[in-house]
Design a protein around this motif. Structure first.
Motif, PDB file in Angstrom:
ATOM      1  N   LYS A 123       0.810  -1.217   0.000  1.00 20.71           N
ATOM      2  CA  LYS A 123       0.000   0.000   0.000  1.00 20.71           C
ATOM      3  C   LYS A 123       0.848   1.274   0.000  1.00 20.71           C
ATOM      4  N   ALA A 124       1.804   1.378   0.892  1.00 19.60           N
ATOM      5  CA  ALA A 124       2.604   2.604   1.005  1.00 19.60           C
ATOM      6  C   ALA A 124       3.399   2.856  -0.265  1.00 19.60           C
ATOM      7  N   ALA A 125       4.044   1.833  -0.792  1.00 21.97           N
ATOM      8  CA  ALA A 125       4.833   1.998  -2.013  1.00 21.97           C
ATOM      9  C   ALA A 125       3.935   2.343  -3.197  1.00 21.97           C
ATOM     10  N   MET A 126       2.790   1.695  -3.299  1.00 22.34           N
ATOM     11  CA  MET A 126       1.867   1.960  -4.389  1.00 22.34           C
ATOM     12  C   MET A 126       1.336   3.387  -4.320  1.00 22.34           C
ATOM     13  N   THR A 127       0.989   3.839  -3.127  1.00 21.41           N
ATOM     14  CA  THR A 127       0.468   5.192  -2.958  1.00 21.41           C
ATOM     15  C   THR A 127       1.523   6.229  -3.332  1.00 21.41           C
ATOM     16  N   ARG A 128       2.769   5.999  -2.908  1.00 26.20           N
ATOM     17  CA  ARG A 128       3.854   6.918  -3.295  1.00 26.20           C
ATOM     18  C   ARG A 128       4.031   6.937  -4.803  1.00 26.20           C
ATOM     19  N   LEU A 129       4.003   5.775  -5.440  1.00 24.06           N
ATOM     20  CA  LEU A 129       4.175   5.683  -6.883  1.00 24.06           C
ATOM     21  C   LEU A 129       3.021   6.364  -7.626  1.00 24.06           C
ATOM     22  N   LEU A 130       1.797   6.154  -7.167  1.00 21.35           N
ATOM     23  CA  LEU A 130       0.657   6.828  -7.788  1.00 21.35           C
ATOM     24  C   LEU A 130       0.778   8.346  -7.651  1.00 21.35           C
ATOM     25  N   THR A 131       1.178   8.806  -6.486  1.00 22.33           N
ATOM     26  CA  THR A 131       1.343  10.248  -6.257  1.00 22.33           C
ATOM     27  C   THR A 131       2.424  10.817  -7.167  1.00 22.33           C
ATOM     28  N   THR A 132       3.549  10.150  -7.254  1.00 23.63           N
ATOM     29  CA  THR A 132       4.655  10.591  -8.094  1.00 23.63           C
ATOM     30  C   THR A 132       4.257  10.598  -9.571  1.00 23.63           C
ATOM     31  N   ASN A 133       3.633   9.516 -10.008  1.00 27.48           N
ATOM     32  CA  ASN A 133       3.238   9.423 -11.416  1.00 27.48           C
ATOM     33  C   ASN A 133       2.143  10.411 -11.764  1.00 27.48           C
ATOM     34  N   ASN A 134       1.247  10.688 -10.843  1.00 23.89           N
ATOM     35  CA  ASN A 134       0.220  11.700 -11.072  1.00 23.89           C
ATOM     36  C   ASN A 134       0.875  13.064 -11.293  1.00 23.89           C
ATOM     37  N   ALA A 135       1.852  13.389 -10.459  1.00 25.58           N
ATOM     38  CA  ALA A 135       2.552  14.680 -10.606  1.00 25.58           C
ATOM     39  C   ALA A 135       3.257  14.750 -11.970  1.00 25.58           C
ATOM     40  N   LYS A 136       3.853  13.655 -12.394  1.00 27.18           N
ATOM     41  CA  LYS A 136       4.530  13.625 -13.713  1.00 27.18           C
ATOM     42  C   LYS A 136       3.531  13.873 -14.835  1.00 27.18           C
ATOM     43  N   LEU A 137       2.397  13.214 -14.767  1.00 23.19           N
ATOM     44  CA  LEU A 137       1.401  13.361 -15.838  1.00 23.19           C
ATOM     45  C   LEU A 137       0.771  14.746 -15.851  1.00 23.19           C
ATOM     46  N   ARG A 138       0.661  15.386 -14.677  1.00 20.37           N
ATOM     47  CA  ARG A 138       0.053  16.719 -14.600  1.00 20.37           C
ATOM     48  C   ARG A 138       1.019  17.822 -15.035  1.00 20.37           C
ATOM     49  N   SER A 139       2.319  17.528 -15.047  1.00 22.55           N
ATOM     50  CA  SER A 139       3.281  18.597 -15.385  1.00 22.55           C
ATOM     51  C   SER A 139       3.463  18.746 -16.883  1.00 22.55           C
TER      52      SER A 139
END
Length: 139
Positions: A123-139
Protein backbone atom coordinates in the motif's frame (compact mmCIF):
# COMPACT_ATOMS: atom_id res chain seq x y z
CA UNK A 1 -3.77 -10.70 -32.49
CA UNK A 2 -3.92 -10.45 -28.70
CA UNK A 3 -3.94 -7.06 -27.00
CA UNK A 4 -1.86 -6.65 -23.89
CA UNK A 5 -3.50 -3.51 -22.54
CA UNK A 6 -5.08 -5.54 -19.72
CA UNK A 7 -1.77 -5.36 -17.84
CA UNK A 8 0.35 -2.81 -19.71
CA UNK A 9 -1.89 0.18 -20.46
CA UNK A 10 -1.71 2.89 -17.79
CA UNK A 11 -5.16 4.20 -18.72
CA UNK A 12 -6.92 0.85 -18.65
CA UNK A 13 -5.28 -0.50 -15.49
CA UNK A 14 -5.73 2.79 -13.59
CA UNK A 15 -9.39 3.02 -14.63
CA UNK A 16 -10.06 -0.60 -13.65
CA UNK A 17 -8.33 -0.02 -10.29
CA UNK A 18 -10.35 3.16 -9.69
CA UNK A 19 -13.65 1.39 -10.40
CA UNK A 20 -12.75 -1.17 -7.74
CA UNK A 21 -11.55 1.48 -5.28
CA UNK A 22 -14.63 3.64 -5.89
CA UNK A 23 -16.95 0.73 -5.13
CA UNK A 24 -15.18 -0.20 -1.89
CA UNK A 25 -14.84 3.44 -0.79
CA UNK A 26 -18.52 4.12 -1.50
CA UNK A 27 -19.44 1.19 0.76
CA UNK A 28 -17.03 2.33 3.47
CA UNK A 29 -18.20 5.97 3.44
CA UNK A 30 -21.89 5.00 3.20
CA UNK A 31 -22.57 6.07 6.83
CA UNK A 32 -22.03 9.69 5.77
CA UNK A 33 -24.91 9.44 3.30
CA UNK A 34 -22.71 10.87 0.55
CA UNK A 35 -20.05 9.75 -1.91
CA UNK A 36 -16.48 9.67 -0.51
CA UNK A 37 -15.44 12.84 -2.39
CA UNK A 38 -17.75 14.89 -0.18
CA UNK A 39 -16.06 13.53 2.93
CA UNK A 40 -12.64 14.42 1.54
CA UNK A 41 -13.79 18.00 0.92
CA UNK A 42 -15.06 18.19 4.49
CA UNK A 43 -11.88 16.63 5.88
CA UNK A 44 -9.74 19.09 3.91
CA UNK A 45 -11.80 21.91 5.40
CA UNK A 46 -11.39 20.39 8.85
CA UNK A 47 -7.62 20.57 8.31
CA UNK A 48 -7.76 24.22 7.22
CA UNK A 49 -10.72 26.52 6.97
CA UNK A 50 -11.90 28.60 5.36
CA UNK A 51 -10.53 27.70 1.92
CA UNK A 52 -11.31 28.91 -1.55
CA UNK A 53 -12.88 26.59 -4.09
CA UNK A 54 -9.65 26.92 -6.09
CA UNK A 55 -7.55 25.83 -3.10
CA UNK A 56 -9.77 22.81 -2.52
CA UNK A 57 -9.62 21.89 -6.21
CA UNK A 58 -5.82 22.11 -6.18
CA UNK A 59 -5.47 20.13 -2.94
CA UNK A 60 -7.90 17.39 -3.95
CA UNK A 61 -7.12 17.23 -7.68
CA UNK A 62 -10.61 18.01 -8.94
CA UNK A 63 -11.74 20.60 -11.46
CA UNK A 64 -12.92 23.82 -9.84
CA UNK A 65 -16.39 23.35 -11.35
CA UNK A 66 -16.68 19.89 -9.76
CA UNK A 67 -15.63 21.18 -6.34
CA UNK A 68 -18.05 24.09 -6.69
CA UNK A 69 -20.97 21.74 -7.44
CA UNK A 70 -20.07 19.43 -4.56
CA UNK A 71 -19.69 22.37 -2.17
CA UNK A 72 -23.12 23.63 -3.22
CA UNK A 73 -24.56 20.26 -2.25
CA UNK A 74 -22.74 20.38 1.10
CA UNK A 75 -24.17 23.87 1.60
CA UNK A 76 -27.69 22.59 0.86
CA UNK A 77 -27.17 20.03 3.63
CA UNK A 78 -26.20 22.82 6.05
CA UNK A 79 -22.61 21.63 6.47
CA UNK A 80 -20.70 24.51 4.89
CA UNK A 81 -21.19 28.12 3.90
CA UNK A 82 -20.11 29.22 0.42
CA UNK A 83 -19.57 32.93 0.00
CA UNK A 84 -17.92 35.23 -2.54
CA UNK A 85 -14.65 36.96 -1.73
CA UNK A 86 -13.64 39.15 -4.65
CA UNK A 87 -13.66 37.01 -7.78
CA UNK A 88 -13.40 33.72 -5.92
CA UNK A 89 -15.68 31.66 -3.73
CA UNK A 90 -14.69 30.70 -0.21
CA UNK A 91 -15.98 27.75 1.78
CA UNK A 92 -16.17 27.47 5.55
CA UNK A 93 -17.52 24.87 7.93
CA UNK A 94 -20.77 25.45 9.77
CA UNK A 95 -21.45 24.25 13.33
CA UNK A 96 -23.70 21.44 12.04
CA UNK A 97 -20.69 19.92 10.27
CA UNK A 98 -19.35 18.43 13.52
CA UNK A 99 -21.47 15.26 13.40
CA UNK A 100 -20.72 14.72 9.70
CA UNK A 101 -17.01 15.17 10.34
CA UNK A 102 -17.07 12.69 13.21
CA UNK A 103 -18.65 10.09 10.90
CA UNK A 104 -16.32 10.96 8.01
CA UNK A 105 -13.28 10.54 10.24
CA UNK A 106 -14.57 7.14 11.40
CA UNK A 107 -15.08 6.14 7.75
CA UNK A 108 -11.59 7.37 6.85
CA UNK A 109 -10.15 5.25 9.65
CA UNK A 110 -12.16 2.22 8.49
CA UNK A 111 -10.98 2.87 4.92
CA UNK A 112 -7.36 2.91 6.09
CA UNK A 113 -7.84 -0.36 7.97
CA UNK A 114 -9.55 -1.99 4.98
CA UNK A 115 -6.86 -0.97 2.52
CA UNK A 116 -4.09 -1.92 4.96
CA UNK A 117 -5.62 -5.38 5.29
CA UNK A 118 -6.21 -5.89 1.57
CA UNK A 119 -3.03 -4.29 0.19
CA UNK A 120 -0.61 -5.04 2.99
CA UNK A 121 2.93 -3.73 2.69
CA UNK A 122 2.37 -2.82 -0.98
CA UNK A 123 0.00 0.00 0.00
CA UNK A 124 2.60 2.60 1.01
CA UNK A 125 4.83 2.00 -2.01
CA UNK A 126 1.87 1.96 -4.39
CA UNK A 127 0.47 5.19 -2.96
CA UNK A 128 3.85 6.92 -3.29
CA UNK A 129 4.17 5.68 -6.88
CA UNK A 130 0.66 6.83 -7.79
CA UNK A 131 1.34 10.25 -6.26
CA UNK A 132 4.66 10.59 -8.09
CA UNK A 133 3.24 9.42 -11.42
CA UNK A 134 0.22 11.70 -11.07
CA UNK A 135 2.55 14.68 -10.61
CA UNK A 136 4.53 13.63 -13.71
CA UNK A 137 1.40 13.36 -15.84
CA UNK A 138 0.05 16.72 -14.60
CA UNK A 139 3.28 18.60 -15.39
Amino acid sequence: MTHHFYETCAYFTAARYMRTVEGLATQTFQPTGMKPAYSYIMLALEDRHPQTVTDLATTLGYDRSSIYRMVQRLEQRGLVHLYPVGKSATVDLLPDSAAFLETANQCLSAWGQLTDAKLGPDKAAMTRLLTTNNAKLRS
